[in-house]
Design a protein around this motif. Structure first.
Motif, PDB file in Angstrom:
ATOM      1  N   ASP A  27     -63.674  -1.388 -27.062  1.00 14.07           N
ATOM      2  CA  ASP A  27     -62.662  -1.854 -28.130  1.00 14.07           C
ATOM      3  C   ASP A  27     -62.032  -3.195 -28.500  1.00 14.07           C
ATOM      4  O   ASP A  27     -62.202  -3.865 -27.334  1.00 14.07           O
ATOM      5  CB  ASP A  27     -61.513  -0.905 -27.795  1.00 14.07           C
ATOM      6  N   PRO A  28     -62.083  -3.588 -29.524  1.00  9.89           N
ATOM      7  CA  PRO A  28     -61.609  -4.988 -29.699  1.00  9.89           C
ATOM      8  C   PRO A  28     -60.333  -5.389 -28.892  1.00  9.89           C
ATOM      9  O   PRO A  28     -60.289  -6.510 -28.448  1.00  9.89           O
ATOM     10  CB  PRO A  28     -61.342  -5.145 -31.067  1.00  9.89           C
ATOM     11  N   GLU A  29     -59.294  -4.674 -28.654  1.00  8.52           N
ATOM     12  CA  GLU A  29     -58.227  -4.847 -27.845  1.00  8.52           C
ATOM     13  C   GLU A  29     -58.368  -4.527 -26.307  1.00  8.52           C
ATOM     14  O   GLU A  29     -57.268  -4.130 -25.821  1.00  8.52           O
ATOM     15  CB  GLU A  29     -56.937  -4.157 -28.546  1.00  8.52           C
ATOM     16  N   CYS A  30     -59.558  -4.003 -25.815  1.00  8.36           N
ATOM     17  CA  CYS A  30     -59.867  -3.709 -24.687  1.00  8.36           C
ATOM     18  C   CYS A  30     -59.137  -4.670 -23.371  1.00  8.36           C
ATOM     19  O   CYS A  30     -59.218  -6.027 -23.809  1.00  8.36           O
ATOM     20  CB  CYS A  30     -61.254  -3.960 -24.019  1.00  8.36           C
ATOM     21  N   VAL A  31     -58.338  -3.897 -22.765  1.00  6.24           N
ATOM     22  CA  VAL A  31     -57.312  -4.668 -22.096  1.00  6.24           C
ATOM     23  C   VAL A  31     -57.799  -5.669 -20.707  1.00  6.24           C
ATOM     24  O   VAL A  31     -57.455  -6.287 -20.222  1.00  6.24           O
ATOM     25  CB  VAL A  31     -56.088  -3.608 -21.441  1.00  6.24           C
ATOM     26  N   GLY A  75     -60.402  -7.487 -21.547  1.00  7.56           N
ATOM     27  CA  GLY A  75     -60.786  -8.682 -22.181  1.00  7.56           C
ATOM     28  C   GLY A  75     -62.378  -8.485 -22.511  1.00  7.56           C
ATOM     29  O   GLY A  75     -62.658  -9.406 -23.222  1.00  7.56           O
ATOM     30  N   PHE A  76     -62.935  -7.354 -22.580  1.00 12.04           N
ATOM     31  CA  PHE A  76     -64.160  -7.153 -23.031  1.00 12.04           C
ATOM     32  C   PHE A  76     -64.515  -7.355 -24.289  1.00 12.04           C
ATOM     33  O   PHE A  76     -65.353  -7.945 -24.972  1.00 12.04           O
ATOM     34  CB  PHE A  76     -64.873  -5.945 -22.275  1.00 12.04           C
ATOM     35  N   GLY A  77     -63.185  -6.792 -24.949  1.00  8.17           N
ATOM     36  CA  GLY A  77     -63.374  -6.915 -26.626  1.00  8.17           C
ATOM     37  C   GLY A  77     -63.034  -8.191 -27.085  1.00  8.17           C
ATOM     38  O   GLY A  77     -64.085  -8.703 -28.000  1.00  8.17           O
ATOM     39  N   GLU A  78     -62.354  -9.077 -26.650  1.00  7.33           N
ATOM     40  CA  GLU A  78     -62.008 -10.624 -26.850  1.00  7.33           C
ATOM     41  C   GLU A  78     -63.510 -11.369 -26.551  1.00  7.33           C
ATOM     42  O   GLU A  78     -63.962 -11.805 -27.803  1.00  7.33           O
ATOM     43  CB  GLU A  78     -61.119 -11.052 -25.791  1.00  7.33           C
ATOM     44  N   HIS A 121     -45.701  -9.673 -34.519  1.00  6.05           N
ATOM     45  CA  HIS A 121     -44.347 -10.315 -35.030  1.00  6.05           C
ATOM     46  C   HIS A 121     -43.155  -9.343 -34.470  1.00  6.05           C
ATOM     47  O   HIS A 121     -41.947  -9.640 -34.415  1.00  6.05           O
ATOM     48  CB  HIS A 121     -44.261 -10.071 -36.605  1.00  6.05           C
ATOM     49  N   ASN A 122     -43.565  -7.987 -34.250  1.00 14.41           N
ATOM     50  CA  ASN A 122     -42.464  -7.202 -33.983  1.00 14.41           C
ATOM     51  C   ASN A 122     -42.233  -6.613 -32.457  1.00 14.41           C
ATOM     52  O   ASN A 122     -41.420  -5.780 -32.148  1.00 14.41           O
ATOM     53  CB  ASN A 122     -42.370  -5.884 -34.981  1.00 14.41           C
ATOM     54  N   VAL A 123     -43.486  -6.964 -31.779  1.00 12.62           N
ATOM     55  CA  VAL A 123     -43.655  -6.485 -30.409  1.00 12.62           C
ATOM     56  C   VAL A 123     -42.379  -6.803 -29.494  1.00 12.62           C
ATOM     57  O   VAL A 123     -41.922  -6.262 -28.644  1.00 12.62           O
ATOM     58  CB  VAL A 123     -44.969  -6.906 -29.815  1.00 12.62           C
ATOM     59  N   GLY A 124     -41.758  -7.990 -29.770  1.00 13.34           N
ATOM     60  CA  GLY A 124     -40.467  -8.388 -29.133  1.00 13.34           C
ATOM     61  C   GLY A 124     -39.226  -7.601 -29.576  1.00 13.34           C
ATOM     62  O   GLY A 124     -38.383  -7.826 -29.269  1.00 13.34           O
ATOM     63  N   GLN A 125     -39.229  -6.837 -30.573  1.00 17.20           N
ATOM     64  CA  GLN A 125     -38.054  -5.880 -31.331  1.00 17.20           C
ATOM     65  C   GLN A 125     -38.031  -4.545 -30.690  1.00 17.20           C
ATOM     66  O   GLN A 125     -37.359  -3.749 -31.224  1.00 17.20           O
ATOM     67  CB  GLN A 125     -38.318  -5.934 -32.594  1.00 17.20           C
ATOM     68  N   HIS A 182     -52.746  -8.490 -34.999  1.00 14.15           N
ATOM     69  CA  HIS A 182     -52.848  -7.551 -33.895  1.00 14.15           C
ATOM     70  C   HIS A 182     -52.025  -8.378 -32.590  1.00 14.15           C
ATOM     71  O   HIS A 182     -52.204  -9.562 -32.577  1.00 14.15           O
ATOM     72  CB  HIS A 182     -54.148  -7.142 -33.614  1.00 14.15           C
ATOM     73  N   PRO A 183     -51.502  -7.372 -31.853  1.00  9.12           N
ATOM     74  CA  PRO A 183     -50.835  -8.188 -30.827  1.00  9.12           C
ATOM     75  C   PRO A 183     -51.944  -8.881 -29.973  1.00  9.12           C
ATOM     76  O   PRO A 183     -52.901  -8.675 -29.446  1.00  9.12           O
ATOM     77  CB  PRO A 183     -50.158  -6.796 -29.701  1.00  9.12           C
ATOM     78  N   THR A 184     -51.217  -9.754 -29.051  1.00  7.58           N
ATOM     79  CA  THR A 184     -52.108 -10.676 -28.287  1.00  7.58           C
ATOM     80  C   THR A 184     -52.330 -10.116 -27.031  1.00  7.58           C
ATOM     81  O   THR A 184     -51.370  -9.034 -26.698  1.00  7.58           O
ATOM     82  CB  THR A 184     -51.274 -11.826 -27.821  1.00  7.58           C
ATOM     83  N   ALA A 185     -53.134 -10.356 -26.087  1.00  6.38           N
ATOM     84  CA  ALA A 185     -53.460  -9.842 -24.783  1.00  6.38           C
ATOM     85  C   ALA A 185     -52.253  -9.779 -24.023  1.00  6.38           C
ATOM     86  O   ALA A 185     -51.613  -8.710 -23.442  1.00  6.38           O
ATOM     87  CB  ALA A 185     -54.543 -10.536 -24.164  1.00  6.38           C
ATOM     88  N   ALA A 186     -51.306 -10.928 -23.936  1.00  8.41           N
ATOM     89  CA  ALA A 186     -49.930 -10.849 -23.273  1.00  8.41           C
ATOM     90  C   ALA A 186     -48.988  -9.716 -23.958  1.00  8.41           C
ATOM     91  O   ALA A 186     -48.218  -9.096 -23.169  1.00  8.41           O
ATOM     92  CB  ALA A 186     -49.445 -12.114 -23.264  1.00  8.41           C
TER      93      ALA A 186
END
Lengths: 419, 90
Positions: free
Chosen positions: A348-352, A354-357, A180-184, A218-222
Motif C-alpha cells: 500500500d502507498p501508505e504502508c506503515v 515504509g515499503f510504500g514510500e 491539514h486536519n489530522v491535528g484537529q 495524504h497524512p505524513t508517516a508521522a
C-alpha cells in the motif's frame, strides 16, 4: 490493465475457516453497498472520489431506482450507503429514501448538508432506518473550505445544528483525514459531541480528483502514527467508515472492523448510471463489473461478473506475503495502489513500515498514473470566480487627428473632407 | 434456557450465506454472523419450537454440543437478536 487477469480460475470455497477466510470467497449479496445516486453536486471538493460536479444525462430514472431497491430487498441487502455527487440535489431523493425504508432497505446517506433544512431535519428525525452522515473535512472553516470550497463549513454546521434541534439522534460527522486536519481530531470529536453525533473518520484515497491532490494532502508517516494512537485511544466512540487496516502494521492493537479488502467480496458500488464497480474508491474500467441495466440486474452482476469471481480468488500479494504483518493488513488498499501507479501485488502507498514510500520513490509512476485516469469525469467545467487585481495601465490618449468615423455614423458624408 | 421458549426478534432478518447466515437487527443496526449452519437451523426453528431443547433436537444437534449452542444463543440474546417469547414459559 492486466494485473487482474493472471490468476487461476475460482477455487472451491473451504467448508470451514475464519470469517475473514470466508469473506475472501465472497458473499451471496454485499454487506456494504454504496450507491451513488447522481454525479451532480453543488460543491467541487478537491479530493472527490467520483470526480463529481455535473449530472450525467444517463443517470437512472426514478422508476429504475425503485427497481434497484426492489431487487436489493429480494437479495436482503439490509442497508445501502447512499452518496454522490450530492444525493439530495436529486428531485426524487426524499421519495427514494421513503421507498427504500418502506422496502426494508435501510439508508445511510452522505451529504454536505445543503438541503438539510429545519423542516427536512424534523421529517428525518421521525423516520426509522435512516442514518445521516454530514461531511466535514476541517474543524475550522479555514481548513475545511480549503478542500471543500467556500461556505461549505457553514453549510455543514448549519445542517448539524438543524438535525440536533429536530431531535435527530446520532447523526455522523464524516471526516476524510488529511495532512491539514489530522491535528484537529479532538476538535472534530467536540463538534460531534456538541451535536449529539458520532465522529466517523475515513481515509483519503487517491481516487477521482483525489489523484490530483493526494501527494499534497495524504497524512505524513508521522501523522499516520498520530492517527493510529488517537484511534486506539478513542476506542469504540469513533467510527472508521472504512477500516484503516493499512495501519494494522503498527501491530500493537488490532484495528476495529474487517481487516481485509472487501472489494467485490462484501463491498461494491453502484454508480449513478447503473455501472457496478468493485468498490467506491475504484471508479475505473479496470474495476467495472457490469451495468445493472444492460447485464440483467444488480444481482446478476454481483453473482456472475468475471471481475468479481477473480477478486474472490486468492490474491497474489508478492513480497507483502513475507511481511510479519501480512495477516493483519493483507497488502492494503487495491484502489490506493492503483491510482498512485503502484503494482497491485505490492505494498500500500501508505504502508506503515515504509515499503510504500520506497515504492513511490523508486518507480517512474507518472506514465502509469496517466494511463489509470478514469474515462469519465463529471467535474464542473468552470472554476469558482477568484477575486484578484486586474492589471491596467493609465496613460494619456493621443488626440484624434480627425473626427471618429464608424459604420453606424448617421452622416452620409462622414469621412469626406471638402477640397 | 433449555426449557424456555425463544424466537428470532421481530426486528431481525436472517440472510443465508455459504458459511451460515447474516443476522441484521433493523433497530440497533447491528450485523451478526452465524458461523455454523447448525446454529442457523436452531435459530430458525426457535419460534416454532415449544422450547430451546426441542429446537436443538429438531435441528439434530448432538447433546454433547448443546452447551456450546446454548452459549451461542445467550450471546445472540445479549444483543437482542433472539428474544424470549411472551406468553411462553420464559
Amino acid at each position: 490493465m492486466t494485473e487482474l487477469d493472471v490468476r487461476p480460475s475460482t477455487p472451491a470455497r473451504p467448508a470451514t475457516g475464519s470469517l475473514v477466510e470466508q469473506f475472501e470467497y465472497g458473499l451471496d449479496a454485499p454487506i456494504c453497498l454504496t450507491w451513488e445516486l447522481t454525479y451532480a453536486c453543488n460543491l467541487s471538493c478537491v479530493h472527490c472520489l467520483s470526480s463529481s460536479g455535473r449530472r450525467d444525462p444517463r443517470e437512472l430514472t426514478t422508476g429504475q431506482c425503485e427497481a434497484v431497491i426492489d431487487e436489493l430487498q429480494r437479495m436482503q441487502v439490509f442497508y445501502v450507503n447512499v452518496g454522490g455527487g450530492e444525493p439530495t440535489v436529486r428531485e426524487d431523493f426524499w421519495h427514494l429514501l421513503d421507498y427504500a425504508v418502506a422496502h426494508q432497505v435501510g439508508v445511510k446517506f452522505s451529504t454536505n448538508g445543503i438541503r438539510l433544512t429545519p423542516d427536512r431535519a424534523a421529517v428525518l428525525a421521525r423516520t426509522d432506518y435512516v442514518d445521516v452522515q454530514v461531511s466535514l473535512d476541517g474543524a475550522t472553516a479555514e481548513v475545511n473550505d480549503h478542500v471543500r470550497g467556500a461556505g461549505s463549513y457553514a453549510t455543514a454546521i448549519r445542517a448539524l445544528d438543524n438535525l440536533a434541534e429536530a431531535g435527530f439522534e446520532d447523526a455522523k460527522v464524516s471526516v476524510v483525514v488529511t495532512r491539514h486536519n489530522v491535528g484537529q481530531l479532538d476538535a472534530f470529536k467536540r463538534i460531534a459531541d456538541d451535536h449529539g453525533a458520532t465522529l466517523r473518520l475515513t481515509r483519503l484515497r487517491p481516487s477521482g480528483r483525489g489523484a490530483d491532490v493526494w501527494d499534497e494532502l495524504h497524512p505524513t508517516a508521522a501523522q499516520q502514527r498520530e492517527l493510529y494512537d488517537w484511534l486506539v485511544g478513542a476506542g469504540e466512540n469513533v467510527l472508521t467508515g472504512d477500516p484503516f487496516f493499512h495501519l494494522a502494521g503498527y501491530g500493537e492493537s488490532p484495528m476495529p472492523g474487517l481487516n481485509l479488502c472487501g472489494a467485490g467480496r462484501v463491498v461494491c458500488l453502484i454508480d449513478p448510471i447503473g455501472d457496478v464497480y468493485a468498490c467506491p474508491f475504484a471508479i475505473h474500467d479496470t474495476f467495472l463489473a457490469g451495468n445493472l441495466l444492460r447485464d440483467g440486474g444488480f444481482g446478476q452482476v454481483w453473482r456472475t461478473s468475471e471481475l468479481f469471481a477473480d477478486l474472490r480468488s486468492p490474491q497474489t500479494s508478492g513480497a507483502c506475503t513475507r511481511c510479519q504483518f501480512f495477516d493483519s493488513c493483507r497488502g492494503g488498499c487495491m484502489a490506493a495502489k492503483f491510482f498512485t501507479g503502484l503494482p497491485l501485488d505490492g505494498p500500500d502507498p501508505e504502508c506503515v513500515r515504509g515499503f510504500g514510500e520506497t515504492a513511490l520513490a523508486a518507480d517512474d509512476r507518472a506514465a502509469t498514473i496517466a494511463s489509470r485516469r478514469p474515462a469519465d469525469d463529471h467535474s464542473h467545467r468552470t472554476a469558482p470566480a477568484v477575486r484578484r487585481p486586474v492589471p491596467v495601465q493609465i496613460g494619456t490618449r493621443p488626440g484624434p487627428s480627425a473626427p471618429p468615423v464608424s459604420a453606424c455614423s448617421e452622416s452620409p458624408l462622414a469621412g469626406f473632407t471638402r477640397d | 434456557m433449555l426449557d424456555e421458549a425463544w424466537s428470532l426478534s421481530s426486528s431481525v432478518a436472517l440472510r443465508p450465506e455459504p458459511f451460515g447466515a447474516l443476522a441484521y437487527h433493523f433497530g440497533t443496526r447491528r450485523l451478526t454472523f452465524l458461523k455454523a449452519p447448525g446454529l442457523v437451523e436452531v435459530v430458525r426453528g426457535l419460534g416454532a419450537a415449544p422450547d430451546v431443547r426441542d429446537a436443538l433436537t429438531t435441528a439434530g444437534i448432538d447433546t454433547a454440543e448443546w452447551p456450546t449452542y446454548v452459549a451461542a444463543l445467550r450471546r445472540l440474546a445479549d444483543t437482542d437478536m433472539i428474544a424470549p417469547r411472551t406468553g411462553g414459559s420464559a
